[in-house]
Scaffold this motif. Structure first.
Motif, PDB file in Angstrom:
ATOM      1  N   MET A   1       0.857  -1.197   0.000  1.00 49.72           N
ATOM      2  CA  MET A   1       0.000   0.000   0.000  1.00 49.72           C
ATOM      3  C   MET A   1       0.893   1.247   0.000  1.00 49.72           C
ATOM      4  N   ASN A   2       0.682   2.145  -0.972  1.00 45.86           N
ATOM      5  CA  ASN A   2       1.473   3.373  -0.959  1.00 45.86           C
ATOM      6  C   ASN A   2       0.786   4.447  -0.121  1.00 45.86           C
ATOM      7  N   SER A   3       1.437   5.578   0.023  1.00 45.99           N
ATOM      8  CA  SER A   3       0.927   6.634   0.900  1.00 45.99           C
ATOM      9  C   SER A   3      -0.442   7.140   0.470  1.00 45.99           C
ATOM     10  N   LYS A   4      -0.621   7.336  -0.826  1.00 46.16           N
ATOM     11  CA  LYS A   4      -1.896   7.867  -1.308  1.00 46.16           C
ATOM     12  C   LYS A   4      -3.026   6.890  -1.017  1.00 46.16           C
ATOM     13  N   GLU A   5      -2.802   5.618  -1.272  1.00 44.90           N
ATOM     14  CA  GLU A   5      -3.817   4.601  -0.969  1.00 44.90           C
ATOM     15  C   GLU A   5      -4.126   4.585   0.526  1.00 44.90           C
ATOM     16  N   ARG A   6      -3.103   4.739   1.339  1.00 46.06           N
ATOM     17  CA  ARG A   6      -3.268   4.748   2.802  1.00 46.06           C
ATOM     18  C   ARG A   6      -4.164   5.909   3.242  1.00 46.06           C
ATOM     19  N   VAL A   7      -3.893   7.092   2.700  1.00 47.32           N
ATOM     20  CA  VAL A   7      -4.676   8.273   3.066  1.00 47.32           C
ATOM     21  C   VAL A   7      -6.110   8.142   2.562  1.00 47.32           C
ATOM     22  N   LEU A   8      -6.294   7.688   1.344  1.00 47.32           N
ATOM     23  CA  LEU A   8      -7.640   7.539   0.804  1.00 47.32           C
ATOM     24  C   LEU A   8      -8.465   6.548   1.618  1.00 47.32           C
ATOM     25  N   MET A   9      -7.845   5.468   2.055  1.00 47.01           N
ATOM     26  CA  MET A   9      -8.569   4.505   2.888  1.00 47.01           C
ATOM     27  C   MET A   9      -9.032   5.154   4.191  1.00 47.01           C
ATOM     28  N   THR A  10      -8.122   5.900   4.840  1.00 43.00           N
ATOM     29  CA  THR A  10      -8.500   6.469   6.130  1.00 43.00           C
ATOM     30  C   THR A  10      -9.542   7.578   5.965  1.00 43.00           C
ATOM     31  N   ILE A  11      -9.466   8.365   4.875  1.00 44.45           N
ATOM     32  CA  ILE A  11     -10.486   9.382   4.624  1.00 44.45           C
ATOM     33  C   ILE A  11     -11.852   8.745   4.442  1.00 44.45           C
ATOM     34  N   ASN A  12     -11.865   7.553   3.867  1.00 40.42           N
ATOM     35  CA  ASN A  12     -13.126   6.836   3.654  1.00 40.42           C
ATOM     36  C   ASN A  12     -13.476   5.938   4.837  1.00 40.42           C
ATOM     37  N   HIS A  13     -12.830   6.185   5.963  1.00 36.81           N
ATOM     38  CA  HIS A  13     -13.143   5.530   7.234  1.00 36.81           C
ATOM     39  C   HIS A  13     -13.008   4.014   7.153  1.00 36.81           C
ATOM     40  N   LYS A  14     -11.894   3.627   6.538  1.00 33.54           N
ATOM     41  CA  LYS A  14     -11.472   2.240   6.530  1.00 33.54           C
ATOM     42  C   LYS A  14     -10.071   2.172   7.117  1.00 33.54           C
ATOM     43  N   GLU A  15      -9.722   1.042   7.673  1.00 33.84           N
ATOM     44  CA  GLU A  15      -8.422   0.918   8.315  1.00 33.84           C
ATOM     45  C   GLU A  15      -7.354   0.534   7.296  1.00 33.84           C
ATOM     46  N   PRO A  16      -6.342   1.405   7.107  1.00 33.25           N
ATOM     47  CA  PRO A  16      -5.240   1.068   6.201  1.00 33.25           C
ATOM     48  C   PRO A  16      -4.227   0.176   6.905  1.00 33.25           C
ATOM     49  N   ASP A  17      -3.041   0.036   6.330  1.00 39.73           N
ATOM     50  CA  ASP A  17      -2.016  -0.790   6.958  1.00 39.73           C
ATOM     51  C   ASP A  17      -1.418  -0.126   8.198  1.00 39.73           C
ATOM     52  N   ARG A  18      -1.299   1.204   8.159  1.00 41.67           N
ATOM     53  CA  ARG A  18      -0.786   1.951   9.308  1.00 41.67           C
ATOM     54  C   ARG A  18      -1.338   3.364   9.274  1.00 41.67           C
ATOM     55  N   VAL A  19      -1.188   4.053  10.364  1.00 41.51           N
ATOM     56  CA  VAL A  19      -1.679   5.431  10.468  1.00 41.51           C
ATOM     57  C   VAL A  19      -0.879   6.327   9.527  1.00 41.51           C
ATOM     58  N   PRO A  20      -1.548   7.052   8.623  1.00 39.85           N
ATOM     59  CA  PRO A  20      -0.818   7.995   7.771  1.00 39.85           C
ATOM     60  C   PRO A  20      -0.343   9.207   8.567  1.00 39.85           C
ATOM     61  N   VAL A  21       0.717   9.829   8.076  1.00 39.70           N
ATOM     62  CA  VAL A  21       1.377  10.926   8.786  1.00 39.70           C
ATOM     63  C   VAL A  21       1.551  12.111   7.839  1.00 39.70           C
ATOM     64  N   GLY A  22       1.411  13.307   8.364  1.00 40.99           N
ATOM     65  CA  GLY A  22       1.674  14.525   7.600  1.00 40.99           C
ATOM     66  C   GLY A  22       1.536  15.735   8.490  1.00 40.99           C
ATOM     67  N   GLU A  23       1.897  16.902   7.973  1.00 36.20           N
ATOM     68  CA  GLU A  23       1.816  18.138   8.745  1.00 36.20           C
ATOM     69  C   GLU A  23       1.162  19.252   7.940  1.00 36.20           C
ATOM     70  N   TRP A  24       0.278  19.980   8.595  1.00 37.25           N
ATOM     71  CA  TRP A  24      -0.262  21.230   8.052  1.00 37.25           C
ATOM     72  C   TRP A  24       0.870  22.233   7.843  1.00 37.25           C
ATOM     73  N   GLY A  25       1.835  22.217   8.768  1.00 35.00           N
ATOM     74  CA  GLY A  25       2.992  23.091   8.621  1.00 35.00           C
ATOM     75  C   GLY A  25       4.115  22.656   9.546  1.00 35.00           C
ATOM     76  N   ILE A  26       5.350  22.789   9.087  1.00 32.64           N
ATOM     77  CA  ILE A  26       6.514  22.542   9.931  1.00 32.64           C
ATOM     78  C   ILE A  26       7.513  23.665   9.661  1.00 32.64           C
ATOM     79  N   ASP A  27       7.862  24.406  10.699  1.00 34.63           N
ATOM     80  CA  ASP A  27       8.629  25.633  10.519  1.00 34.63           C
ATOM     81  C   ASP A  27      10.115  25.363  10.237  1.00 34.63           C
ATOM     82  N   HIS A  28      10.765  26.407   9.746  1.00 35.68           N
ATOM     83  CA  HIS A  28      12.088  26.264   9.138  1.00 35.68           C
ATOM     84  C   HIS A  28      13.159  25.785  10.099  1.00 35.68           C
ATOM     85  N   ASP A  29      13.047  26.105  11.402  1.00 34.95           N
ATOM     86  CA  ASP A  29      14.098  25.674  12.320  1.00 34.95           C
ATOM     87  C   ASP A  29      14.153  24.150  12.399  1.00 34.95           C
ATOM     88  N   HIS A  30      12.997  23.503  12.339  1.00 33.68           N
ATOM     89  CA  HIS A  30      12.972  22.039  12.380  1.00 33.68           C
ATOM     90  C   HIS A  30      13.460  21.453  11.050  1.00 33.68           C
TER      91      HIS A  30
END
Length: 379
Positions: A1-30
């Motif tokens: 399962m690639n990342s896009k498939e993982r996110v689409l599954m969770t958006i459709n309220h199905k359980e993917p292989d693992r919890v998808p990860v992402g950020e609305w924003g991560i600032d420059h120091d990090h």
């Protein structure tokens, strides 16, 4: 399962292989800590100065290369992309530094460094107006009817690079500025406008819908999956703008914009800090399917929101900003594991910070949170 498939599954309220990860924003120091070099990615101070000095292309190339490496190094499933400064941006003569952290431009406007979020803020905004003339409305309609294609340079680049394998998210849908920017002034002035100029705001709805439609139609051509609206309509104690005004001015506009997004085969998310409990039913009714920045520190409860909205909203949360800033390792571990326990069942959960990985937070805390999710967030 690639990342896009993982996110689409969770958006459709199905359980993917693992919890998808992402950020609305991560600032420059990090980003700099992780990559080991200077970056313009969410580097508000340095980007402002670079644009003043006419170095727009240098900024954009840094945004492309640095965020690409960050996405791949942290293996983000969600790739969050903003608009970028247009090619023709021109500030004329750069503001002159007149003191430590203080600048003045040729119009006499004063800019000051704000250490809290490492930005440069204009301290003397243009004078605002409380009502719009028919000419003002016509000018705004004309302005919102055209978008300079160069502002999509990041959307095109990241959509074409990542959009087939990862969920690309466009974060600059605009239902607030499209209505309020014609009035000018500062934030306080805009609050007065919202209380007193309802009819003028309603007169701009069609233009705002058309502007957001142009954004949507461009993004769908470049493999964008999620369109996101990011205005903070709440504070820790509740809505900044009264629910009544929200229901008259903003939610009908949001519903129209979101209909276009769905018709283009994409999903609509919203970001809103603060205590949103009085407005969540309205956000759902307006057609949003994802909610980022669920702020427990503002009185929200992940368990209650999951129970009430878990089949309607994908919850994008997991670690509070306050914990990233000053939390101990045991506190961070408890918070992440608790979030996984509550939010994983049935899908509908993307892990990330509640707001963003803010300037001045502990990069090590953030990386530890990601490590825990990779280890424990397996279905």
């Amino acid at each position: 399962m690639n990342s896009k498939e993982r996110v689409l599954m969770t958006i459709n309220h199905k359980e993917p292989d693992r919890v998808p990860v992402g950020e609305w924003g991560i600032d420059h120091d990090h980003v700099s800590n992780i990559l080991g070099r200077h970056t313009y990615w969410r580097n508000r101070r340095d980007e402002t100065i670079a644009l003043w000095e006419g170095r727009r292309d240098e900024v954009v190339e840094s945004l492309k290369s640095d965020y690409t490496e960050l996405v791949e190094r942290l293996d983000y499933d969600v790739v969050t992309v903003p608009l970028c400064p247009p090619k023709n941006i021109h500030h004329g003569k750069p503001p002159k530094k007149i003191g430590e952290g203080v600048w003045e431009d040729h119009k006499g406007r004063i800019y000051q460094y704000a250490p809290g979020n490492d930005s440069i803020m204009c301290m003397t905004p243009d004078e605002g107006r409380e009502r719009l003339s028919s000419a003002d409305i016509e000018n705004t309609i004309n302005r919102l009817s055209v978008i300079d294609d160069s502002v999509f340079e990041l959307v095109d680049y990241f959509g074409d690079r990542f959009g087939r394998d990862r969920a690309v998210l466009f974060r600059d849908m605009n239902v607030y500025g499209a209505l309020l920017s014609p009035f000018g002034g500062d934030f306080l002035h805009q609050m007065i406008v919202l209380a007193e100029a309802g009819d003028d705001l309603l007169a701009l709805h069609d233009a705002a819908v058309n502007y957001n439609r142009l954004l949507t139609e461009h993004c769908v051509k470049h493999n964008v999956t999620i369109m996101m609206q990011g205005s903070d309509f709440c504070m820790n104690t509740g809505p900044i703008v009264s629910p009544q005004i929200m229901r008259r001015i903003f939610f009908p506009l949001m519903k129209r914009v979101n209909k276009d997004i769905v018709n283009n085969g994409m999903y609509s998310f919203f970001h809103c800090c603060g205590n949103t409990s009085l407005l969540l039913d309205d956000y759902v009714d307006a057609g949003y399917t994802g909610y980022q920045s669920i702020q427990v520190s503002a009185g929200l409860d992940n368990k209650l929101i999951k129970k009430k909205y878990g089949d309607k909203l994908t919850m994008w949360t997991g670690i509070q900003c306050e914990t990233l800033i000053k939390g101990s390792l045991p506190e961070l571990t408890h918070e992440v594991l608790q979030a996984l326990e509550i939010l994983m069942p049935g899908g509908g959960f993307i892990f990330g910070s509640t707001n963003s990985v803010q300037f001045g937070a502990n990069t090590g805390n953030y990386l530890k949170a990601l490590e825990l999710v990779r280890e424990k967030g397996i279905y």
